[in-house]
Design a protein around this motif. Sequence first.
Motif: not given
Length: 244
Positions: A109-112, A230-244
Motif C-alpha cells: 500500500v501507499e500512504d496517501i 464519527l462526530r456523534r460518538y460519546r467520545k468523538p473520533r480524532l480523524g482518519v488515516h488513508l492508504l491506497q
Amino acid sequence: LEELHKRQTEPAERFVAITQRMLGTKYVFDALGEGPTGRVDKDPIFSLEKMDCVTFLEQAMAMTQHPRLRDAVAFTQRLRYVGGQIAYEKRKHFPMLQWIPMMIREGFVEDITRKHGGEQTRFVTKQITLQSYQSSREGRVMLERLGVANLVMGRHRLPYLPLEVAVRQAHKMRTGTIISVLVPMPSTSPFQIVHQGVVVWINGKPYMRHATKVWNSVMDMPLVEYLQSLRRYRKPRLGVHLLQ
C-alpha cells in the motif's frame, strides 16, 4: 475466483466485485487466528463465513491480487503476519505500530493521507515503552500473551485528517482507499485505531464498505454520511488515516 479475475481485468473493479460478494457476511471480532493447532488463537487462518474489519480487508486484498484461492490464502498470511509466519507473536496486532507501517514498507500500500490533507494534515506521535503496556487492561493482556521480547516499542508517527477535512475530501477518495479511524489516546498508549474499512464507488457515489460490529455484518454506508457519523460518538473520533 478465477472466473472473476478473467472477467474483471482492472484491479479496482475486481476489488469491488469481490467485496460485493462479502456483503452480509457475519461480523465476528478477531475472526481469524493460527488455525486449530495454534498456541493462543485457534480460529481458522482464512474464512469467508465470518470477518472483522481487518480480516475483511486482508482477505479482499489477497483475493484481488491472486486468482487461485490457495494463493490468496497464502498471501493473506503475508498481510497478517510478520514474514508470513503464522504465530500469535508474529501477528501485526497494532494497526498504527505494525499493520500500517509494515504494509507500506513491504510495498502492498501507499500512504496517501498527506496527498488529501496537504497543510491541514495532523500527526499523532507515540513513545511506547514497557510501561505503556502495563498501564491499561488491554495492554497487560497483550504483554501476557506476547511476552516482553515480542512487544512493539519505540517512537512512532502517523498522519491523519481531521474529520472536517476528511468530509471535504470524501469525493476525491478513489476505490481501494483504506480508511483507518483514530480515537484520542495518550501518546504513551500502543492503541489508537479502532476501525478500518475501504472506499468503493457505486453508481457515481463513494461508500464506506466495512465489516462492522454496529450492524453485525459487512455492509455499505455512504462515505460522507459515515464520516459525519464519527462526530456523534460519546467520545468523538480524532480523524482518519488513508492508504491506497
